[in-house]
Design a protein around this motif. Structure first.
Motif, PDB file in Angstrom:
ATOM      1  N   ILE A 162       0.836  -1.205   0.000  1.00 39.14           N
ATOM      2  CA  ILE A 162       0.000   0.000   0.000  1.00 39.14           C
ATOM      3  C   ILE A 162       0.871   1.255   0.000  1.00 39.14           C
ATOM      4  N   GLN A 163       1.924   1.243   0.809  1.00 41.10           N
ATOM      5  CA  GLN A 163       2.803   2.421   0.890  1.00 41.10           C
ATOM      6  C   GLN A 163       3.510   2.700  -0.427  1.00 41.10           C
ATOM      7  N   HIS A 164       3.997   1.644  -1.100  1.00 41.15           N
ATOM      8  CA  HIS A 164       4.653   1.830  -2.396  1.00 41.15           C
ATOM      9  C   HIS A 164       3.657   2.326  -3.443  1.00 41.15           C
ATOM     10  N   ALA A 165       2.420   1.838  -3.352  1.00 42.50           N
ATOM     11  CA  ALA A 165       1.381   2.293  -4.275  1.00 42.50           C
ATOM     12  C   ALA A 165       1.103   3.780  -4.079  1.00 42.50           C
ATOM     13  N   LYS A 166       1.058   4.216  -2.824  1.00 41.70           N
ATOM     14  CA  LYS A 166       0.818   5.628  -2.529  1.00 41.70           C
ATOM     15  C   LYS A 166       1.986   6.494  -2.985  1.00 41.70           C
ATOM     16  N   GLU A 167       3.202   5.980  -2.843  1.00 41.55           N
ATOM     17  CA  GLU A 167       4.392   6.726  -3.294  1.00 41.55           C
ATOM     18  C   GLU A 167       4.346   6.952  -4.796  1.00 41.55           C
ATOM     19  N   ALA A 168       3.880   5.940  -5.531  1.00 36.67           N
ATOM     20  CA  ALA A 168       3.775   6.072  -6.991  1.00 36.67           C
ATOM     21  C   ALA A 168       2.804   7.188  -7.361  1.00 36.67           C
ATOM     22  N   ILE A 169       1.711   7.300  -6.618  1.00 37.09           N
ATOM     23  CA  ILE A 169       0.709   8.325  -6.906  1.00 37.09           C
ATOM     24  C   ILE A 169       1.256   9.722  -6.639  1.00 37.09           C
ATOM     25  N   THR A 170       2.097   9.852  -5.607  1.00 35.04           N
ATOM     26  CA  THR A 170       2.669  11.171  -5.311  1.00 35.04           C
ATOM     27  C   THR A 170       3.552  11.657  -6.453  1.00 35.04           C
ATOM     28  N   LEU A 171       4.100  10.734  -7.234  1.00 29.86           N
ATOM     29  CA  LEU A 171       4.955  11.114  -8.368  1.00 29.86           C
ATOM     30  C   LEU A 171       4.138  11.580  -9.558  1.00 29.86           C
ATOM     31  N   ASP A 172       2.901  11.096  -9.678  1.00 35.44           N
ATOM     32  CA  ASP A 172       2.021  11.507 -10.779  1.00 35.44           C
ATOM     33  C   ASP A 172       0.579  11.227 -10.365  1.00 35.44           C
ATOM     34  N   VAL A 173      -0.058  12.237  -9.818  1.00 31.90           N
ATOM     35  CA  VAL A 173      -1.395  12.046  -9.237  1.00 31.90           C
ATOM     36  C   VAL A 173      -2.451  11.754 -10.309  1.00 31.90           C
ATOM     37  N   LYS A 174      -2.128  11.960 -11.578  1.00 36.02           N
ATOM     38  CA  LYS A 174      -3.094  11.710 -12.648  1.00 36.02           C
ATOM     39  C   LYS A 174      -2.893  10.366 -13.336  1.00 36.02           C
ATOM     40  N   ASP A 175      -1.900   9.620 -12.900  1.00 33.95           N
ATOM     41  CA  ASP A 175      -1.612   8.339 -13.553  1.00 33.95           C
ATOM     42  C   ASP A 175      -2.604   7.271 -13.113  1.00 33.95           C
ATOM     43  N   GLY A 176      -3.416   6.797 -14.045  1.00 31.08           N
ATOM     44  CA  GLY A 176      -4.462   5.834 -13.730  1.00 31.08           C
ATOM     45  C   GLY A 176      -3.943   4.505 -13.252  1.00 31.08           C
ATOM     46  N   HIS A 177      -2.805   4.056 -13.813  1.00 26.37           N
ATOM     47  CA  HIS A 177      -2.271   2.751 -13.423  1.00 26.37           C
ATOM     48  C   HIS A 177      -1.850   2.748 -11.958  1.00 26.37           C
ATOM     49  N   SER A 178      -1.305   3.862 -11.486  1.00 25.00           N
ATOM     50  CA  SER A 178      -0.893   3.955 -10.083  1.00 25.00           C
ATOM     51  C   SER A 178      -2.114   3.890  -9.161  1.00 25.00           C
ATOM     52  N   TRP A 179      -3.191   4.572  -9.556  1.00 21.21           N
ATOM     53  CA  TRP A 179      -4.427   4.515  -8.761  1.00 21.21           C
ATOM     54  C   TRP A 179      -5.014   3.104  -8.778  1.00 21.21           C
ATOM     55  N   TYR A 180      -4.967   2.484  -9.938  1.00 21.06           N
ATOM     56  CA  TYR A 180      -5.466   1.104 -10.065  1.00 21.06           C
ATOM     57  C   TYR A 180      -4.693   0.164  -9.152  1.00 21.06           C
ATOM     58  N   ASN A 181      -3.387   0.351  -9.111  1.00 21.05           N
ATOM     59  CA  ASN A 181      -2.529  -0.472  -8.267  1.00 21.05           C
ATOM     60  C   ASN A 181      -2.851  -0.270  -6.784  1.00 21.05           C
ATOM     61  N   LEU A 182      -3.113   0.975  -6.394  1.00 26.80           N
ATOM     62  CA  LEU A 182      -3.491   1.246  -5.001  1.00 26.80           C
ATOM     63  C   LEU A 182      -4.829   0.577  -4.688  1.00 26.80           C
ATOM     64  N   GLY A 183      -5.755   0.621  -5.624  1.00 24.97           N
ATOM     65  CA  GLY A 183      -7.032  -0.043  -5.426  1.00 24.97           C
ATOM     66  C   GLY A 183      -6.865  -1.526  -5.178  1.00 24.97           C
ATOM     67  N   ASN A 184      -5.992  -2.162  -5.950  1.00 24.96           N
ATOM     68  CA  ASN A 184      -5.715  -3.596  -5.771  1.00 24.96           C
ATOM     69  C   ASN A 184      -5.094  -3.878  -4.401  1.00 24.96           C
ATOM     70  N   ALA A 185      -4.183  -3.000  -3.977  1.00 20.84           N
ATOM     71  CA  ALA A 185      -3.509  -3.192  -2.686  1.00 20.84           C
ATOM     72  C   ALA A 185      -4.514  -3.095  -1.535  1.00 20.84           C
ATOM     73  N   CYS A 186      -5.414  -2.114  -1.597  1.00 16.76           N
ATOM     74  CA  CYS A 186      -6.423  -1.958  -0.529  1.00 16.76           C
ATOM     75  C   CYS A 186      -7.415  -3.110  -0.537  1.00 16.76           C
ATOM     76  N   LEU A 187      -7.768  -3.602  -1.724  1.00 16.80           N
ATOM     77  CA  LEU A 187      -8.696  -4.725  -1.815  1.00 16.80           C
ATOM     78  C   LEU A 187      -8.066  -5.985  -1.234  1.00 16.80           C
ATOM     79  N   THR A 188      -6.782  -6.199  -1.525  1.00 19.02           N
ATOM     80  CA  THR A 188      -6.069  -7.336  -0.944  1.00 19.02           C
ATOM     81  C   THR A 188      -6.038  -7.227   0.571  1.00 19.02           C
ATOM     82  N   SER A 189      -5.790  -6.011   1.073  1.00 18.02           N
ATOM     83  CA  SER A 189      -5.743  -5.786   2.518  1.00 18.02           C
ATOM     84  C   SER A 189      -7.074  -6.137   3.174  1.00 18.02           C
TER      85      SER A 189
END
Length: 418
Positions: A162-189
């Motif tokens: 989850i933390q790595h996913a959030k770090e990716a979003i901070t680098l590009d808040v408009k990148d859909g793949h990074s948001w998608y990855n965070l969604g997967n991480a939270c769903l797994t959690s």
């Protein structure tokens, strides 16, 4: 000068061909997966031919050779299965030029396919050491979720993901793949922590909705599949059905249509049970058998019809279990109950074993989350009162709390792909 420009143009053409190859991998979903492998193999052969058209004198210097080995390895690795040849070329690339971050990333992916997850993670960390990179952070996040399966430190790895996913979003808040990855991480959690924490589902849903804002993600069937999965567990049935149908239309090889059938089968069962019990003669005797139990005075007693939409704080309702509803998914468990006013409703419970609550039990539900389900699908209308409780402590069975060992962490795999 013209020779140098010609050399640069050729390298640029190869780089574009590789980018196009990976875009094809991520957006082409034929009904037969074997067809995709065939097309990728054909296109990768064309890309290799273009790469080999670069004259030897333009790829003999160490940096040029490193780029050549990297591109060759990346082209070969586009196929889903592990290829030693791809790993060998990528290994040569990072030896010739250790600063090639994307080569380390590709090498990590190749080794991941081989099953050596620890070595793959080392490669991704080396890639990340070259500088912040959203692609590497997302891949590291995905790998950590894969490593968490069956691991003793499962929750720790998921939190890192989850933390790595959030770090990716901070680098590009408009990148859909990074948001998608965070969604997967939270769903797994959500699943790893016992399938009770609906806040993780809500976080996941918000991340997926942000991912959908990126036009490039609208061709990703897994985004629709996973978002529909979240809606299924949030009991947003209509949204879940729409999402699974969208996923199926984008990638026929997914089992999304099966998910649609499962949801409709469940809804039909609930509909039949509710209609069969709505006027049952036994309701009066069952309702009258409900007896008040001791709980803290901070809870006020209510019937289902007095509940407000959403969370009902400091409120408790009593219900008699009429039946357990069998269905194709393990989570949540569904029960048909009636309250003291002979009103039938559906109870959904997460994170417990299916023998924790039995037919005939009297349940006390503290701070129930209420929803009136009302929608139509394919001409059929579904209407019923639904109650959900979010924590084990909110359910008293015959006046007693559920034993701690009734809690269970589901093993459902959260996302369609890692």
């Amino acid at each position: 000068m013209s020779d140098q420009n010609g050399e640069e143009d050729l390298w640029a053409k190869v780089t574009k061909a590789v980018d196009d190859l990976y875009n094809l991998r991520d957006t082409y979903f034929p009904a037969n997966p074997d067809e995709k492998v065939f097309v990728l193999q054909k296109e990768s052969d064309l890309a290799l031919n273009l790469l080999d058209s670069i004259p030897f004198e333009q790829r003999k210097l160490p940096m040029q050779r490193a780029t050549y080995e990297y591109l060759r390895g990346k082209i070969l690795d586009v196929i889903p299965d592990y290829r030693k040849e791809a790993e060998d070329h990528l290994s040569k690339a990072v030896k010739l030029n250790p600063s090639l971050a994307d080569a380390w990333l590709c090498l990590g992916n190749s080794i991941w396919k081989k099953g050596d997850l620890l070595s793959a993670k080392n490669c991704l960390n080396l890639a990340l050491s070259k500088g912040p990179n959203k692609k590497i952070l997302c891949q590291l996040s995905m790998l950590e979720r894969r490593m968490s399966q069956g691991a003793e430190n499962q929750s720790e790895l998921i939190e890192e993901s989850i933390q790595h996913a959030k770090e990716a979003i901070t680098l590009d808040v408009k990148d859909g793949h990074s948001w998608y990855n965070l969604g997967n991480a939270c769903l797994t959690s959500f699943f790893v922590m016992g399938a009770w924490d609906h806040s993780k589902l809500l976080q996941s849903l918000k991340a997926y909705q942000n991912a959908e804002k990126d036009e490039r993600m609208r061709s990703n069937p897994d985004l629709y599949f996973n978002c529909a999965t979240v809606n299924k567990y949030l009991e947003n049935y209509e949204r879940a059905l729409s999402g699974f149908e969208a996923a199926a239309s984008k990638d026929p090889s997914l089992n999304a249509n099966e998910e649609v059938k499962k949801i409709l089968s469940l809804l039909d069962k609930l509909d039949i049970l509710l209609k069969a019990n709505a006027k049952a003669k036994r309701l009066a005797s069952l309702a009258s058998s409900l007896t008040a139990v001791n709980w803290t005075s901070s809870y006020k007693m209510a019937s289902v019809d007095l509940l407000s939409e959403g969370l009902n704080k400091a409120t408790a309702i009593l219900g008699k279990v009429l039946s357990f509803v069998k269905h194709d998914s393990g989570t949540p468990l569904y029960y048909l109950l009636c309250d003291s006013d002979q009103i039938c409703f559906i109870l959904s419970v997460y994170g417990i074993r299916n023998d924790a609550i039995r037919e005939g039990d009297q349940l006390t539900l503290l701070e129930p989350n209420y929803r009136y389900v009302n929608f139509s699908w394919n001409g059929k209308c579904y209407q019923f009162k639904s109650v959900r409780v979010d924590f084990l402590e909110q359910v008293l069975v015959n006046g007693k709390g559920l034993p701690a060992n009734q809690a269970v962490c589901t093993s459902i795999h959260a996302q369609h792909k890692p």
